[in-house]
Design a protein around this motif. Structure first.
Motif, PDB file in Angstrom:
ATOM      1  N   LEU A 116       0.814  -1.206   0.000  1.00 50.41           N
ATOM      2  CA  LEU A 116       0.000   0.000   0.000  1.00 50.41           C
ATOM      3  C   LEU A 116       0.857   1.270   0.000  1.00 50.41           C
ATOM      4  N   THR A 117       1.984   1.274   0.694  1.00 52.99           N
ATOM      5  CA  THR A 117       2.847   2.453   0.741  1.00 52.99           C
ATOM      6  C   THR A 117       4.197   2.141   0.092  1.00 52.99           C
ATOM      7  N   PHE A 118       4.812   3.189  -0.449  1.00 48.60           N
ATOM      8  CA  PHE A 118       6.102   3.051  -1.130  1.00 48.60           C
ATOM      9  C   PHE A 118       7.010   4.217  -0.708  1.00 48.60           C
ATOM     10  N   LEU A 119       7.098   4.447   0.592  1.00 51.21           N
ATOM     11  CA  LEU A 119       7.820   5.598   1.118  1.00 51.21           C
ATOM     12  C   LEU A 119       9.296   5.317   1.361  1.00 51.21           C
ATOM     13  N   ARG A 120       9.704   4.049   1.292  1.00 48.12           N
ATOM     14  CA  ARG A 120      11.088   3.655   1.578  1.00 48.12           C
ATOM     15  C   ARG A 120      11.558   4.226   2.904  1.00 48.12           C
ATOM     16  N   SER A 121      10.676   4.154   3.865  1.00 44.90           N
ATOM     17  CA  SER A 121      10.946   4.613   5.224  1.00 44.90           C
ATOM     18  C   SER A 121      10.150   3.715   6.156  1.00 44.90           C
ATOM     19  N   VAL A 122      10.618   3.550   7.363  1.00 44.01           N
ATOM     20  CA  VAL A 122       9.921   2.660   8.295  1.00 44.01           C
ATOM     21  C   VAL A 122       8.498   3.158   8.502  1.00 44.01           C
ATOM     22  N   SER A 123       7.532   2.367   8.062  1.00 44.93           N
ATOM     23  CA  SER A 123       6.115   2.738   8.126  1.00 44.93           C
ATOM     24  C   SER A 123       5.331   1.605   8.769  1.00 44.93           C
ATOM     25  N   GLY A 124       4.363   1.958   9.597  1.00 45.58           N
ATOM     26  CA  GLY A 124       3.592   0.908  10.260  1.00 45.58           C
ATOM     27  C   GLY A 124       2.499   1.462  11.134  1.00 45.58           C
ATOM     28  N   SER A 125       2.047   0.640  12.098  1.00 44.44           N
ATOM     29  CA  SER A 125       0.953   0.990  13.018  1.00 44.44           C
ATOM     30  C   SER A 125      -0.294   1.421  12.254  1.00 44.44           C
ATOM     31  N   ALA A 126      -0.643   0.633  11.219  1.00 39.75           N
ATOM     32  CA  ALA A 126      -1.801   0.982  10.386  1.00 39.75           C
ATOM     33  C   ALA A 126      -3.108   0.809  11.149  1.00 39.75           C
ATOM     34  N   HIS A 127      -4.070   1.727  10.919  1.00 41.18           N
ATOM     35  CA  HIS A 127      -5.373   1.664  11.591  1.00 41.18           C
ATOM     36  C   HIS A 127      -6.448   2.179  10.639  1.00 41.18           C
ATOM     37  N   TRP A 128      -7.478   1.362  10.421  1.00 39.87           N
ATOM     38  CA  TRP A 128      -8.553   1.705   9.471  1.00 39.87           C
ATOM     39  C   TRP A 128      -9.489   2.760  10.052  1.00 39.87           C
ATOM     40  N   SER A 129      -9.974   3.638   9.177  1.00 38.73           N
ATOM     41  CA  SER A 129     -11.025   4.571   9.571  1.00 38.73           C
ATOM     42  C   SER A 129     -12.334   3.806   9.761  1.00 38.73           C
TER      43      SER A 129
ATOM     44  N   ASP B   7     -15.190   4.060   8.481  1.00 35.67           N
ATOM     45  CA  ASP B   7     -15.911   3.741   7.242  1.00 35.67           C
ATOM     46  C   ASP B   7     -15.126   2.792   6.337  1.00 35.67           C
ATOM     47  N   GLY B   8     -13.913   2.432   6.726  1.00 34.40           N
ATOM     48  CA  GLY B   8     -13.119   1.476   5.961  1.00 34.40           C
ATOM     49  C   GLY B   8     -12.501   2.030   4.697  1.00 34.40           C
ATOM     50  N   LYS B   9     -12.531   3.331   4.510  1.00 38.68           N
ATOM     51  CA  LYS B   9     -12.022   3.906   3.273  1.00 38.68           C
ATOM     52  C   LYS B   9     -10.578   4.405   3.383  1.00 38.68           C
ATOM     53  N   ARG B  10     -10.119   4.709   4.582  1.00 37.02           N
ATOM     54  CA  ARG B  10      -8.788   5.280   4.760  1.00 37.02           C
ATOM     55  C   ARG B  10      -8.010   4.516   5.829  1.00 37.02           C
ATOM     56  N   ILE B  11      -6.721   4.669   5.770  1.00 38.12           N
ATOM     57  CA  ILE B  11      -5.844   4.045   6.764  1.00 38.12           C
ATOM     58  C   ILE B  11      -4.886   5.113   7.282  1.00 38.12           C
ATOM     59  N   ALA B  12      -4.833   5.274   8.587  1.00 37.09           N
ATOM     60  CA  ALA B  12      -3.842   6.140   9.215  1.00 37.09           C
ATOM     61  C   ALA B  12      -2.646   5.275   9.623  1.00 37.09           C
ATOM     62  N   PHE B  13      -1.459   5.816   9.490  1.00 35.40           N
ATOM     63  CA  PHE B  13      -0.250   5.082   9.859  1.00 35.40           C
ATOM     64  C   PHE B  13       0.851   6.072  10.188  1.00 35.40           C
ATOM     65  N   ASP B  14       1.959   5.586  10.741  1.00 34.98           N
ATOM     66  CA  ASP B  14       3.097   6.471  10.985  1.00 34.98           C
ATOM     67  C   ASP B  14       4.248   6.099  10.069  1.00 34.98           C
ATOM     68  N   SER B  15       5.042   7.083   9.721  1.00 40.47           N
ATOM     69  CA  SER B  15       6.205   6.872   8.859  1.00 40.47           C
ATOM     70  C   SER B  15       7.234   7.952   9.164  1.00 40.47           C
TER      71      SER B  15
ATOM     72  N   VAL C 214       2.316  11.313  11.373  1.00 38.77           N
ATOM     73  CA  VAL C 214       1.107  10.559  11.051  1.00 38.77           C
ATOM     74  C   VAL C 214       0.645  10.943   9.651  1.00 38.77           C
ATOM     75  N   LEU C 215       0.339   9.918   8.848  1.00 37.60           N
ATOM     76  CA  LEU C 215      -0.148  10.116   7.485  1.00 37.60           C
ATOM     77  C   LEU C 215      -1.443   9.330   7.307  1.00 37.60           C
ATOM     78  N   VAL C 216      -2.213   9.703   6.303  1.00 34.15           N
ATOM     79  CA  VAL C 216      -3.450   9.008   5.949  1.00 34.15           C
ATOM     80  C   VAL C 216      -3.392   8.671   4.463  1.00 34.15           C
TER      81      VAL C 216
ATOM     82  N   PRO D  33      -1.087   5.939  15.347  1.00 35.57           N
ATOM     83  CA  PRO D  33      -2.394   6.600  15.237  1.00 35.57           C
ATOM     84  C   PRO D  33      -3.553   5.613  15.349  1.00 35.57           C
ATOM     85  N   THR D  34      -4.689   6.107  15.879  1.00 35.76           N
ATOM     86  CA  THR D  34      -5.956   5.357  15.898  1.00 35.76           C
ATOM     87  C   THR D  34      -7.089   6.351  15.658  1.00 35.76           C
ATOM     88  N   TRP D  35      -8.195   5.855  15.087  1.00 32.12           N
ATOM     89  CA  TRP D  35      -9.310   6.739  14.731  1.00 32.12           C
ATOM     90  C   TRP D  35     -10.310   6.864  15.875  1.00 32.12           C
TER      91      TRP D  35
END
Length: 694
Positions: free
Chosen positions: A480-493, A495-503, A511-513, A534-536
């Motif tokens: 899902l992400t291609f940031l070439r940086s340590v990214s994780g802690s994914a959490h769904w919104s 409504d299931g349409k977005r994911i918040a995570f840290d990178s 925090v990014l969405v 992050p969490t919603w």
């Protein structure tokens, strides 16, 4: 034999000088402690560089007549003390060579005592000396070019081969023993062990019942300093190197690292001067237990950790961590001053050590992809990769004597397991079964609100990124992400349409969405603070996250579209989950065990559960009827369920293992029928030994 007066007044070799009339041995101008008999042995050997001085000749000079009963023991002890003062290895000598069954020989290479002939030349006219020295230099240069010195090749062999994870090697002063941590294949805690190089069975020194780190030999080799990282009794301890009870010498939370000086009774360690400041380095005298702050890191960084003393004890190298997987290392004088930065990579650093001559630093870094070993001159320059260790080498250690390097090979690779749950608390769940296994790192999984998809973090692309898959079998995961940086802690919104995570694309965590189907992630926090996990909120309007922007770790929230964050907790908080009705906020802290609750609108907090521990901050899940969490206090780790209605806890299942400390891996499906958790199935982590390291 000639008398001692035939030596020049001052004789120099290497970094040492001998003041013959004063009876003093100095290194780099500093006087070393050396008793009279070892000093006399040194002078007698210096009178005959390159020649054998027999044991009988030494006896005649040091113990004339028949007054000494145990000559062999006395001479052996005197030579050993001399070698200790010189830092010389009897198996690979630089200065004093043993000639079996005959005596000892001083290896040539000194000013004023290169050979008998050199001493003789020094008494001739200056032209004779100059011609002789010039001829010697020409001949030596010719043979050095034509016949270069033979350097034995480096040879890598296993140092430990036990089941489980052995890590954090530390050599004794003579390089013959190695201390290390080992989990004994339990994955639930570590202890300190010591083994002699070339033997199999280690000696267990601690019985911690939790996690310990960073063993380091004191200057007299009589004790090992280490840190206890978990439980209520956290701090710096000393344990006898031959076995015995441990003794706490300072209470310090967490495990930011401790190191013992090789030259004096002094420790360096990581700690906070106050809850709202980054971790700094301090020194601690073992004589009076007085502590002094050594480094003063800037605000909004995690801080200075993992200190290691230089061989002469005058400097300390350490890692300054800006954010997770974002670090460089520095060197600071023990006497104090401004640290000097040696790397500028802003990447993951796992272990720093000095070479025995103090001129270079070997470190483990992700700078070239993979966790490999690198070396950089202490004077600065471009690091060079070492031809050792491969892509999972970390925590290097170098012996002061003997030309040995040890490092950790391998890494924890938790896999995902699934457990079927039941609505009936009296009915046991099905046994755990593998869900997602691979040769790469997978963790931090979370169900989508409809239960059909799973988001998780994985290293399968070479960098830790966010992935998604079908929650049924996850056989075809999509990046899902291609940031070439340590990214994780994914959490769904919700409504299931977005994911918040840290990178960490800019070094600091933010925090990014991102759209759940893919696309460009958009940051919703910025600045130099560490914003993560992050969490919603239940209504999808806010994103909670952990941040140090006010100093200590607290829970904050920000609009899902970005904006000015607002602080939520005042007494600490690390990761938070809001109840489905939006009334309460449940959270854990990084400085103590338990789950806490407060009104989502603010107010007083109350601790409702004594677990999990801070090491398992991500191993719990909030559902409508209660909380699932891990318990590692029993004979086997278990998964427990706390029911809000009855206030009672039920054991769901015992499991074979848990995720590594600090590695989140726990999620329950929205319908409450499945629980996915991370588990280390096999710790393929061992210590490797490099002989003839150069």
């Amino acid at each position: 034999m000639p008398s001692q007066s035939q030596l020049p007044r001052v004789v120099r070799f290497g970094t040492f000088e001998v003041d013959v009339p004063a009876g003093e041995l100095r290194k780099n101008g500093l006087k070393l402690k050396l008793q009279e008999q070892p000093f006399q042995v040194l002078c007698l050997l210096l009178e005959h560089p390159g020649e054998v001085v027999t044991r009988e000749e030494l006896r005649g000079k040091l113990w004339p007549g028949d007054t000494f009963g145990d000559f062999d023991h006395g001479l052996n002890a005197a030579v050993k003390r001399l070698r200790d003062a010189l830092g010389d290895d009897p198996d690979n000598p630089r200065f004093v060579e043993t000639v079996p069954r005959r005596g000892y020989r001083f290896i040539p290479g000194v000013n004023g005592a290169e050979s008998r002939r050199a001493l003789h030349f020094s008494r001739q006219g200056p032209w004779v000396t100059l011609v002789a020295v010039g001829a010697f230099v020409i001949i030596a240069t010719y043979f050095a070019v034509r016949q270069p010195a033979s350097i034995p090749p480096m040879r890598t062999v296993p140092l430990t081969t036990s089941a489980g994870a052995e890590d954090q090697a530390a050599f004794s002063k003579d390089g013959e023993q190695v201390a290390f941590t080992w989990d004994a294949d339990t994955g639930r805690g570590t202890d300190i062990y010591v083994k002699r190089v070339g033997t199999e069975n280690p000696l267990q020194l601690t019985q911690s019942g939790g996690f310990v780190c960073c063993p380091s030999w004191t200057s007299d080799n009589h004790h090992l300093a280490y840190m206890r990282c978990s439980g209520e009794n956290q701090g710096i301890f000393l344990v006898p190197s031959l076995g015995g009870p441990s003794r706490m010498i300072r209470k310090v939370p967490g495990c930011a690292g401790v190191a013992a000086s090789p030259t004096k009774q002094l420790l360096a360690y990581g700690d906070k001067s106050s809850p709202d400041t980054p971790i700094a380095l301090f020194t601690l005298s073992l004589d009076d237990l007085q502590s002094h702050q050594l480094t003063f890191p800037p605000d909004k960084v995690i801080g200075d950790m993992a200190p290691v003393f230089s061989p002469d004890g005058q400097s300390v190298a350490f890692t300054r961590i800006v954010g997770e997987a974002t670090a460089d290392f520095y060197v600071v004088p023990v006497a104090g001053g401004n640290p000097r930065q040696l790397t500028f990579d802003q990447t993951y650093v796992k272990g720093v050590t000095w070479t025995a001559d103090g001129r270079r630093i070997v470190f483990s870094s992700h700078r070239g992809g993979g966790q490999s070993l690198w070396v950089v001159p202490i004077a600065g320059g471009e690091p060079a990769r070492l031809p050792l260790g491969g892509a999972t080498a970390s925590n290097p250690a170098i012996s002061l004597r003997g030309g040995r390097l040890a490092y950790t090979q391998g890494e924890f690779r938790p896999n995902m397991w699934v457990m079927e749950l039941s609505d009936n608390p009296r009915k046991l769940p099905g046994p755990p079964r593998p869900f997602l296994a691979s040769a790469t790192y997978n963790n931090s999984s979370q169900f989508s609100p409809d239960g059909k998809r799973l988001a998780f973090s994985s290293h399968r692309s070479g960098e830790m990124e966010v992935w998604t898959c079908d929650a049924g079998n996850c056989s075809d995961p999509q990046q899902l992400t291609f940031l070439r940086s340590v990214s994780g802690s994914a959490h769904w919104s919700p409504d299931g349409k977005r994911i918040a995570f840290d990178s960490r694309p800019k070094g600091h965590s933010q925090v990014l969405v991102v759209n759940g189907e893919g696309g460009k992630p958009l940051p919703i926090t910025d600045g130099t603070a560490e914003d993560k996990v992050p969490t919603w909120s239940a209504n999808g309007e806010y994103v909670y996250f952990n941040s140090n922007r006010s100093g200590a770790a607290q829970i904050w929230k920000v609009s899902a579209s970005g904006g000015q964050p607002a602080q939520v907790t005042q007494n600490g908080g690390y990761v938070a989950l809001e109840s489905s009705d939006g009334k309460f906020l449940y959270y854990v802290k990084d400085d103590g065990p338990g789950i806490w609750r407060m009104s989502s609108g603010g107010g007083d907090e109350v601790r409702i559960l004594p677990l999990p521990t801070p090491e398992h901050w991500g191993d719990w899940a909030l559902v409508n009827g209660g909380i699932y969490y891990v318990d590692e206090s029993g004979t086997r780790p278990s998964i427990e369920f706390f029911a809000f209605g009855t206030k009672k806890t039920t054991r769901i299942a015992e499991v074979d293992g848990l995720p590594p400390p600090g590695d989140p891996g726990f999620t329950v499906s929205p319908d409450g029928k499945r629980l996915i958790f991370s588990q280390v199935d096999r710790s393929a982590v061992d210590l490797m030994l490099v002989e003839n390291f150069h």
